[in-house]
Design a protein around this motif. Structure first.
Motif, PDB file in Angstrom:
ATOM      1  N   GLU A   1       0.827  -1.210   0.000  1.00 54.89           N
ATOM      2  CA  GLU A   1       0.000   0.000   0.000  1.00 54.89           C
ATOM      3  C   GLU A   1       0.861   1.260   0.000  1.00 54.89           C
ATOM      4  N   LEU A   2       1.944   1.222   0.772  1.00 54.53           N
ATOM      5  CA  LEU A   2       2.845   2.381   0.812  1.00 54.53           C
ATOM      6  C   LEU A   2       3.421   2.661  -0.574  1.00 54.53           C
ATOM      7  N   ILE A   3       3.869   1.623  -1.245  1.00 53.92           N
ATOM      8  CA  ILE A   3       4.456   1.776  -2.578  1.00 53.92           C
ATOM      9  C   ILE A   3       3.403   2.280  -3.561  1.00 53.92           C
ATOM     10  N   GLN A   4       2.184   1.722  -3.495  1.00 52.10           N
ATOM     11  CA  GLN A   4       1.100   2.158  -4.382  1.00 52.10           C
ATOM     12  C   GLN A   4       0.767   3.636  -4.185  1.00 52.10           C
ATOM     13  N   ASN A   5       0.936   4.110  -2.942  1.00 53.05           N
ATOM     14  CA  ASN A   5       0.642   5.518  -2.658  1.00 53.05           C
ATOM     15  C   ASN A   5       1.800   6.443  -3.012  1.00 53.05           C
ATOM     16  N   GLY A   6       2.916   5.872  -3.528  1.00 60.52           N
ATOM     17  CA  GLY A   6       4.011   6.704  -4.012  1.00 60.52           C
ATOM     18  C   GLY A   6       5.141   6.926  -3.034  1.00 60.52           C
ATOM     19  N   THR A   7       5.189   6.147  -1.938  1.00 60.17           N
ATOM     20  CA  THR A   7       6.275   6.284  -0.975  1.00 60.17           C
ATOM     21  C   THR A   7       7.460   5.428  -1.414  1.00 60.17           C
ATOM     22  N   LYS A   8       8.627   6.060  -1.522  1.00 65.39           N
ATOM     23  CA  LYS A   8       9.846   5.333  -1.860  1.00 65.39           C
ATOM     24  C   LYS A   8      10.479   4.827  -0.568  1.00 65.39           C
ATOM     25  N   ILE A   9      10.496   3.511  -0.397  1.00 62.22           N
ATOM     26  CA  ILE A   9      10.963   2.895   0.847  1.00 62.22           C
ATOM     27  C   ILE A   9      12.461   2.607   0.750  1.00 62.22           C
ATOM     28  N   ILE A  10      13.215   3.159   1.694  1.00 59.42           N
ATOM     29  CA  ILE A  10      14.658   2.903   1.765  1.00 59.42           C
ATOM     30  C   ILE A  10      14.920   1.637   2.584  1.00 59.42           C
ATOM     31  N   SER A  11      14.238   1.521   3.721  1.00 61.93           N
ATOM     32  CA  SER A  11      14.375   0.328   4.558  1.00 61.93           C
ATOM     33  C   SER A  11      13.119   0.182   5.406  1.00 61.93           C
ATOM     34  N   ALA A  12      12.900  -1.035   5.892  1.00 62.26           N
ATOM     35  CA  ALA A  12      11.739  -1.300   6.736  1.00 62.26           C
ATOM     36  C   ALA A  12      12.073  -2.412   7.713  1.00 62.26           C
ATOM     37  N   ARG A  13      11.553  -2.280   8.926  1.00 62.73           N
ATOM     38  CA  ARG A  13      11.788  -3.322   9.930  1.00 62.73           C
ATOM     39  C   ARG A  13      10.583  -3.413  10.857  1.00 62.73           C
ATOM     40  N   LEU A  14      10.308  -4.621  11.297  1.00 67.71           N
ATOM     41  CA  LEU A  14       9.299  -4.829  12.328  1.00 67.71           C
ATOM     42  C   LEU A  14       9.930  -4.566  13.696  1.00 67.71           C
ATOM     43  N   ASP A  15       9.187  -3.907  14.554  1.00 67.29           N
ATOM     44  CA  ASP A  15       9.725  -3.643  15.885  1.00 67.29           C
ATOM     45  C   ASP A  15       8.564  -3.470  16.853  1.00 67.29           C
ATOM     46  N   TYR A  16       8.917  -3.423  18.144  1.00 68.24           N
ATOM     47  CA  TYR A  16       7.914  -3.118  19.153  1.00 68.24           C
ATOM     48  C   TYR A  16       7.443  -1.688  18.955  1.00 68.24           C
ATOM     49  N   PRO A  17       6.223  -1.386  19.356  1.00 66.83           N
ATOM     50  CA  PRO A  17       5.746  -0.003  19.209  1.00 66.83           C
ATOM     51  C   PRO A  17       6.610   0.962  20.015  1.00 66.83           C
ATOM     52  N   SER A  18       6.685   2.195  19.532  1.00 61.24           N
ATOM     53  CA  SER A  18       7.425   3.216  20.267  1.00 61.24           C
ATOM     54  C   SER A  18       6.711   3.517  21.578  1.00 61.24           C
ATOM     55  N   LEU A  19       7.459   4.044  22.513  1.00 61.94           N
ATOM     56  CA  LEU A  19       6.874   4.441  23.788  1.00 61.94           C
ATOM     57  C   LEU A  19       5.791   5.487  23.587  1.00 61.94           C
ATOM     58  N   ASN A  20       6.002   6.366  22.609  1.00 61.38           N
ATOM     59  CA  ASN A  20       5.012   7.394  22.321  1.00 61.38           C
ATOM     60  C   ASN A  20       3.683   6.768  21.895  1.00 61.38           C
ATOM     61  N   GLN A  21       3.755   5.736  21.032  1.00 59.05           N
ATOM     62  CA  GLN A  21       2.532   5.089  20.568  1.00 59.05           C
ATOM     63  C   GLN A  21       1.848   4.321  21.700  1.00 59.05           C
ATOM     64  N   ILE A  22       2.637   3.671  22.542  1.00 60.58           N
ATOM     65  CA  ILE A  22       2.064   2.972  23.698  1.00 60.58           C
ATOM     66  C   ILE A  22       1.346   3.954  24.609  1.00 60.58           C
ATOM     67  N   PHE A  23       1.983   5.094  24.845  1.00 61.32           N
ATOM     68  CA  PHE A  23       1.378   6.128  25.695  1.00 61.32           C
ATOM     69  C   PHE A  23       0.044   6.597  25.119  1.00 61.32           C
ATOM     70  N   ILE A  24       0.021   6.876  23.821  1.00 59.81           N
ATOM     71  CA  ILE A  24      -1.215   7.335  23.176  1.00 59.81           C
ATOM     72  C   ILE A  24      -2.315   6.276  23.306  1.00 59.81           C
ATOM     73  N   ASP A  25      -1.958   5.020  23.027  1.00 55.20           N
ATOM     74  CA  ASP A  25      -2.947   3.937  23.103  1.00 55.20           C
ATOM     75  C   ASP A  25      -3.499   3.779  24.523  1.00 55.20           C
ATOM     76  N   LEU A  26      -2.604   3.863  25.524  1.00 52.27           N
ATOM     77  CA  LEU A  26      -3.053   3.722  26.907  1.00 52.27           C
ATOM     78  C   LEU A  26      -3.966   4.873  27.314  1.00 52.27           C
ATOM     79  N   MET A  27      -3.643   6.076  26.881  1.00 55.33           N
ATOM     80  CA  MET A  27      -4.483   7.228  27.225  1.00 55.33           C
ATOM     81  C   MET A  27      -5.863   7.114  26.588  1.00 55.33           C
ATOM     82  N   LYS A  28      -5.912   6.560  25.371  1.00 52.01           N
ATOM     83  CA  LYS A  28      -7.189   6.417  24.666  1.00 52.01           C
ATOM     84  C   LYS A  28      -8.037   5.288  25.242  1.00 52.01           C
ATOM     85  N   ASN A  29      -7.400   4.185  25.600  1.00 47.20           N
ATOM     86  CA  ASN A  29      -8.134   2.957  25.864  1.00 47.20           C
ATOM     87  C   ASN A  29      -8.270   2.598  27.346  1.00 47.20           C
ATOM     88  N   SER A  30      -7.726   3.408  28.232  1.00 49.84           N
ATOM     89  CA  SER A  30      -7.781   3.075  29.658  1.00 49.84           C
ATOM     90  C   SER A  30      -8.724   4.003  30.408  1.00 49.84           C
TER      91      SER A  30
END
Length: 300
Positions: free
Chosen positions: A271-300
């Protein structure tokens, strides 16, 4: 076995009918950088003030070096309060020197330490100025100096980065990291999550006075799965809201969050490529602390 500079057990505090902190427990080990995270009004400042007996706890145990706070601990603690307050009619040099002397440092040594600190933070030319003549950022440097001037073993800092521009924020971070290298224990509250992920050893996230997450950074991130993609891109960035994902972009790195954990990462890359994003590199990882914080604030 780790030795703990700060221990909080089953601590609660209410103001009239409002429960500010609800049965909170955590520990800060000697020499650790500990980030206390939460939105405004979450209970961070209340906890710090009860730890230092500015407020009285309703229940629980709050210990510094194994004992409740008393004036005897002032020489080993450096405290930066949330509400900044300096004597406006004092000079920069005088207020730092006076603070050092209050902490038992001989006057000549206090004056030397003051000069060294002002040189470190770029305020040497302002040593003779009155506090009222300083900008808010310069005043904050003086306020941090008051917490640091006596080389405390433990730093307790309430929102130390608030209101700082990026250059001065990095200066504060560098100073704190240097202290940590020397074995100083640092407990600081913040809602600047990105910095916490970079510099803290352990975190505590609270909302409405209740603990939502607690532990070493990587342990906390690991608990929230490894389905996020971190994509380095060139040119057109990923959409903030795609069909299969949402994204958070920082310079040329995008954290891609699947809208469903069952979504395959390869489909997101397509989908990223179809939308015109040129990908240099990609990796799977744990969510960032910022994203965890946002999710906890929304869902708790």
């Amino acid at each position: 076995m780790a030795k703990y500079s700060i221990t909080v057990r089953n601590f609660s505090k209410s103001f009239n009918d409002v429960k500010a902190v609800d049965n909170l427990s955590f520990e800060v080990a000697d020499g650790e950088i500990f980030a206390f995270l939460g939105a405004n009004g979450s209970g961070k400042t209340t906890t710090i003030r009860c730890l230092l007996k500015i407020y009285t706890a309703d229940s629980g145990e709050l210990l510094i070096n194994g004992v409740e706070y008393s004036d005897k601990l002032n020489n080993v603690i450096g405290y930066l309060p949330e509400e900044r307050g300096l004597y406006k009619d004092s000079t920069v040099s005088d207020i730092l020197t006076y603070t050092a002397q209050l902490r038992g440092i001989e006057r000549n040594s206090a004056m030397r330490k003051t000069a060294e600190y002002l040189d470190l933070v770029g305020l040497s030319e302002s040593a003779g100025k009155y506090i009222s003549q300083l900008s808010s950022g310069m005043q904050q440097k003086v306020q941090l100096g008051i917490a640091l001037i006596h080389d405390p073993e433990i730093l307790i800092l309430d929102e130390p980065f608030r209101g700082l521009d990026p250059v001065n924020r990095q200066m504060f971070i560098d100073i704190l990291l240097e202290r940590a290298k020397k074995g100083v224990t640092i407990l600081y509250s913040t809602h600047v999550i990105d910095e916490a992920q970079k510099m803290a050893d352990k975190i505590l996230i609270i909302k409405s006075g209740k603990r939502l997450e607690y532990g070493a950074i990587n342990e906390v991130r690991e608990r929230h799965g490894s389905t996020n993609l971190f994509v380095e891109f060139d040119g057109k960035p990923p959409l903030v809201e795609g069909k299969l994902y949402t994204s958070v972009i920082d310079n040329k790195i995008a954290e891609i969050i699947p809208k469903d954990k069952a979504i395959d990462g390869n489909d997101i890359l397509k989908e990223l490529i179809q939308n015109g994003t040129k990908i240099i590199s990609a990796r799977l990882d744990y969510p960032s602390l910022n994203q965890i914080f946002i999710d906890l604030m929304k869902n708790s």
